[in-house]
Design a protein around this motif. Structure first.
Motif, PDB file in Angstrom:
ATOM      1  N   THR A 108       0.821  -1.201   0.000  1.00 44.77           N
ATOM      2  CA  THR A 108       0.000   0.000   0.000  1.00 44.77           C
ATOM      3  C   THR A 108       0.862   1.260   0.000  1.00 44.77           C
ATOM      4  OG1 THR A 108      -0.101  -0.089   2.420  1.00 44.77           O
ATOM      5  CG2 THR A 108      -1.894  -1.136   1.205  1.00 44.77           C
ATOM      6  N   ALA A 109       0.273   2.348  -0.486  1.00 45.00           N
ATOM      7  CA  ALA A 109       1.015   3.604  -0.583  1.00 45.00           C
ATOM      8  C   ALA A 109       1.315   4.202   0.782  1.00 45.00           C
ATOM      9  CB  ALA A 109       0.227   4.605  -1.428  1.00 45.00           C
ATOM     10  N   ASP A 110       0.597   3.800   1.813  1.00 40.49           N
ATOM     11  CA  ASP A 110       0.878   4.356   3.145  1.00 40.49           C
ATOM     12  C   ASP A 110       1.934   3.557   3.906  1.00 40.49           C
ATOM     13  OD1 ASP A 110      -0.574   2.115   3.825  1.00 40.49           O
ATOM     14  OD2 ASP A 110      -2.192   3.193   4.836  1.00 40.49           O
ATOM     15  N   HIS A 111       2.569   2.604   3.215  1.00 36.16           N
ATOM     16  CA  HIS A 111       3.610   1.775   3.839  1.00 36.16           C
ATOM     17  C   HIS A 111       4.970   2.466   3.669  1.00 36.16           C
ATOM     18  CE1 HIS A 111       5.401  -1.577   5.634  1.00 36.16           C
ATOM     19  NE2 HIS A 111       4.954  -2.558   4.882  1.00 36.16           N
ATOM     20  N   VAL A 112       5.073   3.683   4.201  1.00 40.82           N
ATOM     21  CA  VAL A 112       6.220   4.533   3.880  1.00 40.82           C
ATOM     22  C   VAL A 112       7.515   4.089   4.544  1.00 40.82           C
ATOM     23  CG1 VAL A 112       4.779   6.543   3.412  1.00 40.82           C
ATOM     24  CG2 VAL A 112       5.648   6.160   5.741  1.00 40.82           C
ATOM     25  N   LEU A 113       7.439   3.229   5.547  1.00 43.34           N
ATOM     26  CA  LEU A 113       8.644   2.744   6.216  1.00 43.34           C
ATOM     27  C   LEU A 113       9.174   1.466   5.574  1.00 43.34           C
ATOM     28  CD1 LEU A 113       7.691   3.420   9.942  1.00 43.34           C
ATOM     29  CD2 LEU A 113       9.003   4.857   8.375  1.00 43.34           C
ATOM     30  N   LEU A 114       8.519   1.020   4.526  1.00 46.11           N
ATOM     31  CA  LEU A 114       8.979  -0.159   3.802  1.00 46.11           C
ATOM     32  C   LEU A 114      10.390   0.066   3.259  1.00 46.11           C
ATOM     33  CD1 LEU A 114       8.015  -2.962   2.669  1.00 46.11           C
ATOM     34  CD2 LEU A 114       7.370  -1.728   0.586  1.00 46.11           C
ATOM     35  N   THR A 115      11.210  -0.976   3.292  1.00 47.28           N
ATOM     36  CA  THR A 115      12.562  -0.920   2.744  1.00 47.28           C
ATOM     37  C   THR A 115      12.768  -2.091   1.790  1.00 47.28           C
ATOM     38  OG1 THR A 115      13.533  -2.301   4.487  1.00 47.28           O
ATOM     39  CG2 THR A 115      13.436   0.091   4.891  1.00 47.28           C
ATOM     40  N   PRO A 116      13.736  -1.980   0.875  1.00 47.35           N
ATOM     41  CA  PRO A 116      14.049  -3.129   0.021  1.00 47.35           C
ATOM     42  C   PRO A 116      14.405  -4.373   0.833  1.00 47.35           C
ATOM     43  CG  PRO A 116      15.025  -1.157  -0.899  1.00 47.35           C
ATOM     44  CD  PRO A 116      14.485  -0.775   0.450  1.00 47.35           C
ATOM     45  N   ALA A 117      15.050  -4.199   1.976  1.00 51.90           N
ATOM     46  CA  ALA A 117      15.402  -5.353   2.806  1.00 51.90           C
ATOM     47  C   ALA A 117      14.159  -6.074   3.311  1.00 51.90           C
ATOM     48  CB  ALA A 117      16.262  -4.901   3.984  1.00 51.90           C
ATOM     49  N   MET A 118      13.120  -5.322   3.688  1.00 52.68           N
ATOM     50  CA  MET A 118      11.865  -5.948   4.116  1.00 52.68           C
ATOM     51  C   MET A 118      11.233  -6.718   2.967  1.00 52.68           C
ATOM     52  SD  MET A 118      10.114  -2.867   6.287  1.00 52.68           S
ATOM     53  CE  MET A 118      10.965  -2.011   7.616  1.00 52.68           C
ATOM     54  N   VAL A 119      11.213  -6.115   1.778  1.00 56.72           N
ATOM     55  CA  VAL A 119      10.650  -6.783   0.603  1.00 56.72           C
ATOM     56  C   VAL A 119      11.377  -8.086   0.340  1.00 56.72           C
ATOM     57  CG1 VAL A 119      10.280  -6.622  -1.886  1.00 56.72           C
ATOM     58  CG2 VAL A 119       9.838  -4.629  -0.433  1.00 56.72           C
ATOM     59  N   GLU A 120      12.700  -8.045   0.374  1.00 62.55           N
ATOM     60  CA  GLU A 120      13.484  -9.240   0.066  1.00 62.55           C
ATOM     61  C   GLU A 120      13.328 -10.303   1.144  1.00 62.55           C
ATOM     62  OE1 GLU A 120      15.038  -9.616  -2.964  1.00 62.55           O
ATOM     63  OE2 GLU A 120      13.872  -7.786  -3.242  1.00 62.55           O
ATOM     64  N   GLU A 121      13.251  -9.891   2.409  1.00 61.36           N
ATOM     65  CA  GLU A 121      13.026 -10.864   3.481  1.00 61.36           C
ATOM     66  C   GLU A 121      11.690 -11.573   3.276  1.00 61.36           C
ATOM     67  OE1 GLU A 121      12.816 -11.163   8.391  1.00 61.36           O
ATOM     68  OE2 GLU A 121      12.749  -9.189   7.416  1.00 61.36           O
ATOM     69  N   PHE A 122      10.674 -10.806   2.883  1.00 62.37           N
ATOM     70  CA  PHE A 122       9.352 -11.384   2.703  1.00 62.37           C
ATOM     71  C   PHE A 122       9.312 -12.343   1.513  1.00 62.37           C
ATOM     72  CE2 PHE A 122       4.940 -10.817   0.899  1.00 62.37           C
ATOM     73  CZ  PHE A 122       4.327 -11.681   1.800  1.00 62.37           C
ATOM     74  N   VAL A 123       9.680 -11.878   0.331  1.00 62.58           N
ATOM     75  CA  VAL A 123       9.554 -12.744  -0.847  1.00 62.58           C
ATOM     76  C   VAL A 123      10.488 -13.946  -0.738  1.00 62.58           C
ATOM     77  CG1 VAL A 123       8.780 -10.844  -2.313  1.00 62.58           C
ATOM     78  CG2 VAL A 123      11.210 -11.436  -2.251  1.00 62.58           C
ATOM     79  N   GLY A 124      11.591 -13.790  -0.010  1.00 62.65           N
ATOM     80  CA  GLY A 124      12.503 -14.912   0.159  1.00 62.65           C
ATOM     81  C   GLY A 124      11.950 -16.015   1.026  1.00 62.65           C
TER      82      GLY A 124
END
Length: 258
Positions: A108-124
């Motif tokens: 979501t667009a309000d997920h402003v604290l999201l980082t690439p590291a969080m994305v990679e941890e999740f999809v991994g």
């Protein structure tokens, strides 16, 4: 396998309280630390190694790019826009697997604290699941931000808050979207979400005789798919910007990062 990110940048009918508080029509254009939310999250997704392309869903895509600090979105070759409708689940279902090839990451667009590291941890950690949901454990979040208010899903072994990251890896995930269409109005009421999967699972959740992983597995089996929770290590993954207090906290965290 490269992922497509669906960035939800619309809002529910009527005036959004956060947007009104900051003098905006669209919540996604509220600035946090000097950058509109939709722009900040789009940059994060594009910087994540696993994300090949980003599709932004909004009721009025033209409004999101009609200003100097967001016009770059219209010229980014890996990013496109499509119109959404009032229902989040129906908007996602309309593009998943078509305009947005599988596997699909939803945020979501309000997920402003999201980082690439969080994305990679999740999809991994998604593995062979048809559907995966990111969460943060309560002790992790409240240990760092004790005053933060979240919606908690309580299971044996802990309580968890959603982290606004969802993985849909193939066509079987559509069954989860169909279910979500019936309960998304109650997304802030944890017990109603669990109740959608039947009285036995609700009873086990209320009595905390089932773990988070066991609950998701049982829920997935009722839908004929494999569902998996992914508990993220960074507490900020569960903090989105829904109200002014969240906005202030997010700005403080981003300032500390920089």
């Amino acid at each position: 396998m490269p992922w497509t990110a669906l960035l939800l940048a619309g809002q529910r009918p009527g005036t959004d309280p956060l947007a009104a508080h900051f003098g905006e029509t669209w919540k996604a254009l509220v600035s946090v630390n000097g950058e509109p939310m939709v722009s900040r999250v789009a940059r994060t997704l594009l910087a994540s190694p696993s994300i090949e392309r980003v599709v932004v869903l909004a009721q009025d895509p033209a409004a999101l790019i009609a200003r100097p600090d967001t016009e770059w979105l219209a010229n980014e070759p890996r990013l496109s826009f499509t119109s959404s409708i009032a229902s989040i689940s129906q908007s996602v279902a309309a593009v998943a697997g078509e305009l947005a090839p599988w596997p699909v990451l939803v945020t979501t667009a309000d997920h402003v604290l999201l980082t690439p590291a969080m994305v990679e941890e999740f999809v991994g950690a998604v593995g062979d699941a048809d559907v995966a949901v990111a969460l943060v454990e309560s002790e992790n979040l409240l240990g760092r931000y004790p005053g933060n208010k979240r919606t908690w899903l309580r299971f044996r072994g802990g309580a968890y808050s959603g982290a606004n990251l969802f993985a849909l890896t193939g066509p079987r995930a559509r069954a989860a979207l169909d279910l979500w269409a019936g309960v998304e109005q109650d997304r802030k009421k944890g017990w109603k979400l669990v109740a959608a999967f039947g009285p036995m699972l609700l009873l086990r959740a209320l009595t905390r005789t089932i773990t988070l992983a066991g609950g998701l597995e049982a829920a997935g089996q009722r839908l004929g798919l494999a569902a998996r929770p992914v508990v993220l290590s960074q507490p900020e993954a569960a903090i989105d910007v829904d109200k002014p207090a969240d906005h202030g906290l997010a700005e403080a965290i981003l300032s500390a990062r920089s």
